[in-house]
Scaffold this motif. Structure first.
Motif, PDB file in Angstrom:
ATOM      1  N   VAL A  90       5.000   2.937 -38.287  1.00  0.00           N
ATOM      2  CA  VAL A  90       3.653   2.274 -36.964  1.00  0.00           C
ATOM      3  C   VAL A  90       2.973   2.146 -37.393  1.00  0.00           C
ATOM      4  CG1 VAL A  90       2.758   2.942 -34.806  1.00  0.00           C
ATOM      5  CG2 VAL A  90       5.438   3.263 -35.311  1.00  0.00           C
ATOM      6  N   PRO A  91       2.404   3.092 -38.367  1.00  0.00           N
ATOM      7  CA  PRO A  91       0.685   2.632 -39.213  1.00  0.00           C
ATOM      8  C   PRO A  91       1.010   1.551 -40.623  1.00  0.00           C
ATOM      9  CG  PRO A  91       1.120   4.720 -39.360  1.00  0.00           C
ATOM     10  CD  PRO A  91       2.281   4.160 -38.831  1.00  0.00           C
ATOM     11  N   LEU A  92       2.622   1.196 -40.622  1.00  0.00           N
ATOM     12  CA  LEU A  92       2.823   0.017 -41.846  1.00  0.00           C
ATOM     13  C   LEU A  92       1.912  -1.163 -41.040  1.00  0.00           C
ATOM     14  CD1 LEU A  92       5.672   1.586 -44.015  1.00  0.00           C
ATOM     15  CD2 LEU A  92       2.654   1.570 -44.395  1.00  0.00           C
ATOM     16  N   GLY A  93       1.835  -2.117 -40.159  1.00  0.00           N
ATOM     17  CA  GLY A  93       1.626  -3.239 -39.938  1.00  0.00           C
ATOM     18  C   GLY A  93      -0.093  -3.484 -40.164  1.00  0.00           C
ATOM     19  N   PRO A  94      -0.442  -2.288 -39.099  1.00  0.00           N
ATOM     20  CA  PRO A  94      -2.156  -2.642 -39.159  1.00  0.00           C
ATOM     21  C   PRO A  94      -1.960  -2.020 -40.703  1.00  0.00           C
ATOM     22  CG  PRO A  94      -1.681  -0.908 -37.656  1.00  0.00           C
ATOM     23  CD  PRO A  94      -0.570  -1.578 -38.472  1.00  0.00           C
ATOM     24  N   ALA A  95      -1.829  -0.833 -41.667  1.00  0.00           N
ATOM     25  CA  ALA A  95      -2.479  -1.336 -42.971  1.00  0.00           C
ATOM     26  C   ALA A  95      -1.570  -2.076 -43.736  1.00  0.00           C
ATOM     27  CB  ALA A  95      -1.683   0.177 -43.386  1.00  0.00           C
ATOM     28  N   LEU A  96      -0.879  -3.381 -43.176  1.00  0.00           N
ATOM     29  CA  LEU A  96      -0.283  -4.583 -44.437  1.00  0.00           C
ATOM     30  C   LEU A  96      -1.676  -5.489 -43.651  1.00  0.00           C
ATOM     31  CD1 LEU A  96       3.386  -4.264 -44.464  1.00  0.00           C
ATOM     32  CD2 LEU A  96       1.834  -3.713 -46.626  1.00  0.00           C
ATOM     33  N   GLN A  97      -1.741  -5.025 -42.458  1.00  0.00           N
ATOM     34  CA  GLN A  97      -3.223  -6.579 -42.240  1.00  0.00           C
ATOM     35  C   GLN A  97      -4.284  -6.459 -42.684  1.00  0.00           C
ATOM     36  OE1 GLN A  97      -2.806  -5.860 -38.095  1.00  0.00           O
ATOM     37  NE2 GLN A  97      -1.233  -7.860 -37.499  1.00  0.00           N
ATOM     38  N   SER A  98      -5.018  -4.826 -43.213  1.00  0.00           N
ATOM     39  CA  SER A  98      -5.535  -4.287 -43.642  1.00  0.00           C
ATOM     40  C   SER A  98      -5.803  -4.549 -44.875  1.00  0.00           C
ATOM     41  CB  SER A  98      -6.020  -3.020 -44.085  1.00  0.00           C
ATOM     42  OG  SER A  98      -6.034  -2.844 -42.469  1.00  0.00           O
ATOM     43  N   VAL A  99      -4.366  -4.983 -46.128  1.00  0.00           N
ATOM     44  CA  VAL A  99      -4.646  -5.265 -47.097  1.00  0.00           C
ATOM     45  C   VAL A  99      -4.543  -6.876 -47.164  1.00  0.00           C
ATOM     46  CG1 VAL A  99      -2.698  -5.465 -49.351  1.00  0.00           C
ATOM     47  CG2 VAL A  99      -3.057  -3.066 -48.131  1.00  0.00           C
ATOM     48  N   ALA A 100      -4.358  -7.470 -46.419  1.00  0.00           N
ATOM     49  CA  ALA A 100      -3.858  -9.041 -46.310  1.00  0.00           C
ATOM     50  C   ALA A 100      -5.708  -9.456 -46.288  1.00  0.00           C
ATOM     51  CB  ALA A 100      -3.011  -9.674 -45.226  1.00  0.00           C
ATOM     52  N   ALA A 101      -6.263  -8.655 -45.313  1.00  0.00           N
ATOM     53  CA  ALA A 101      -7.870  -8.610 -45.078  1.00  0.00           C
ATOM     54  C   ALA A 101      -9.279  -8.451 -46.300  1.00  0.00           C
ATOM     55  CB  ALA A 101      -8.311  -8.404 -44.062  1.00  0.00           C
ATOM     56  N   GLY A 102      -8.064  -7.574 -47.578  1.00  0.00           N
ATOM     57  CA  GLY A 102      -9.370  -7.136 -48.714  1.00  0.00           C
ATOM     58  C   GLY A 102      -9.716  -6.221 -48.200  1.00  0.00           C
ATOM     59  N   GLN A 103      -9.168  -5.264 -47.247  1.00  0.00           N
ATOM     60  CA  GLN A 103      -9.642  -3.994 -47.257  1.00  0.00           C
ATOM     61  C   GLN A 103      -8.586  -2.587 -47.801  1.00  0.00           C
ATOM     62  OE1 GLN A 103      -9.987  -4.656 -42.631  1.00  0.00           O
ATOM     63  NE2 GLN A 103     -11.937  -5.613 -42.950  1.00  0.00           N
ATOM     64  N   GLY A 104      -9.328  -3.040 -48.889  1.00  0.00           N
ATOM     65  CA  GLY A 104      -7.765  -1.791 -49.547  1.00  0.00           C
ATOM     66  C   GLY A 104      -7.672  -0.494 -49.923  1.00  0.00           C
ATOM     67  N   GLN A 105      -9.507  -0.275 -49.299  1.00  0.00           N
ATOM     68  CA  GLN A 105      -9.073   1.573 -49.213  1.00  0.00           C
ATOM     69  C   GLN A 105      -9.382   1.456 -47.449  1.00  0.00           C
ATOM     70  OE1 GLN A 105     -10.545   3.210 -51.024  1.00  0.00           O
ATOM     71  NE2 GLN A 105     -11.378   2.485 -52.853  1.00  0.00           N
ATOM     72  N   ALA A 106      -9.392   0.643 -46.195  1.00  0.00           N
ATOM     73  CA  ALA A 106      -8.814   0.771 -45.042  1.00  0.00           C
ATOM     74  C   ALA A 106      -7.390   1.104 -44.733  1.00  0.00           C
ATOM     75  CB  ALA A 106      -9.176   0.233 -44.129  1.00  0.00           C
ATOM     76  N   ALA A 107      -6.912   0.296 -45.416  1.00  0.00           N
ATOM     77  CA  ALA A 107      -5.258   0.196 -45.684  1.00  0.00           C
ATOM     78  C   ALA A 107      -4.655   1.501 -46.809  1.00  0.00           C
ATOM     79  CB  ALA A 107      -4.550  -0.862 -46.658  1.00  0.00           C
ATOM     80  N   LEU A 108      -5.417   2.010 -47.164  1.00  0.00           N
ATOM     81  CA  LEU A 108      -4.734   3.207 -48.322  1.00  0.00           C
ATOM     82  C   LEU A 108      -4.846   4.851 -47.333  1.00  0.00           C
ATOM     83  CD1 LEU A 108      -4.330   4.338 -51.355  1.00  0.00           C
ATOM     84  CD2 LEU A 108      -6.402   4.453 -51.477  1.00  0.00           C
ATOM     85  N   ALA A 109      -5.536   4.840 -46.911  1.00  0.00           N
ATOM     86  CA  ALA A 109      -6.179   5.952 -45.723  1.00  0.00           C
ATOM     87  C   ALA A 109      -4.737   5.704 -44.727  1.00  0.00           C
ATOM     88  CB  ALA A 109      -7.461   5.916 -45.012  1.00  0.00           C
TER      89      ALA A 109
END
Length: 153
Positions: A90-109
């Motif tokens: 479930v959290p991987l979808g938003p995390a991958l969207q964060s990576v695509a948007a260049g927000q690596g730290q948010a995705a890491l959390a």
């Protein structure tokens, strides 16, 4: 597009209930492991039996006692990995969207919290399966002894 966003909202709504179930499953697994250790200590005493034999008892009622007492750890051992998978996916979808948007730290959390859910779920499943296996062996040995004593064999 409407269907996909609806699925995404439903999946996000499932996250907290699934995480709560994973936490409860982990706590239950620890509790049942402790109860199994205590039962192991009690089984060292002569004459200890978990199965209750009454005058009206027959083989089927004893088998039903065994199934009932083993059902919770067996179910936890099978369901916990599925809950862990949900808690991870479930959290991987938003995390991958964060990576695509260049927000690596948010995705890491998000990734760290997602993987902690699956680790707890797998630990709960492993504990539950060990408890199930040990208690099943004990109860089947008790059943065999009772069958021999009662002349059912």
């Amino acid at each position: 597009m409407f269907l996909e966003s609806g699925f995404a909202h439903i999946a996000q709504a499932l996250l907290w209930p699934v995480l709560i179930l994973v936490a409860l499953g982990f706590v239950y697994a620890l509790w049942t492991a402790g109860a199994t250790v205590m039962e192991a200590v009690q089984r060292r005493q002569p004459g200890y039996r978990q199965l209750k034999v009454h005058a009206s008892s027959n083989l089927e009622t004893l088998e039903l006692q065994i199934v009932r007492s083993l059902e919770a750890p067996r179910l936890l051992g099978r369901v916990a990995p599925l809950l862990g998978l949900i808690a991870t996916m479930v959290p991987l979808g938003p995390a991958l969207q964060s990576v695509a948007a260049g927000q690596g730290q948010a995705a890491l959390a998000v990734f760290s919290s997602a993987f902690s859910g699956v680790v707890l779920a797998l630990a709960a499943a492993a504990i539950a399966l060990v408890v199930y296996s040990i208690r099943r062996r004990w109860l089947l040995a008790e059943l065999l002894a009772i069958k021999t004593e009662q002349g059912w064999a």
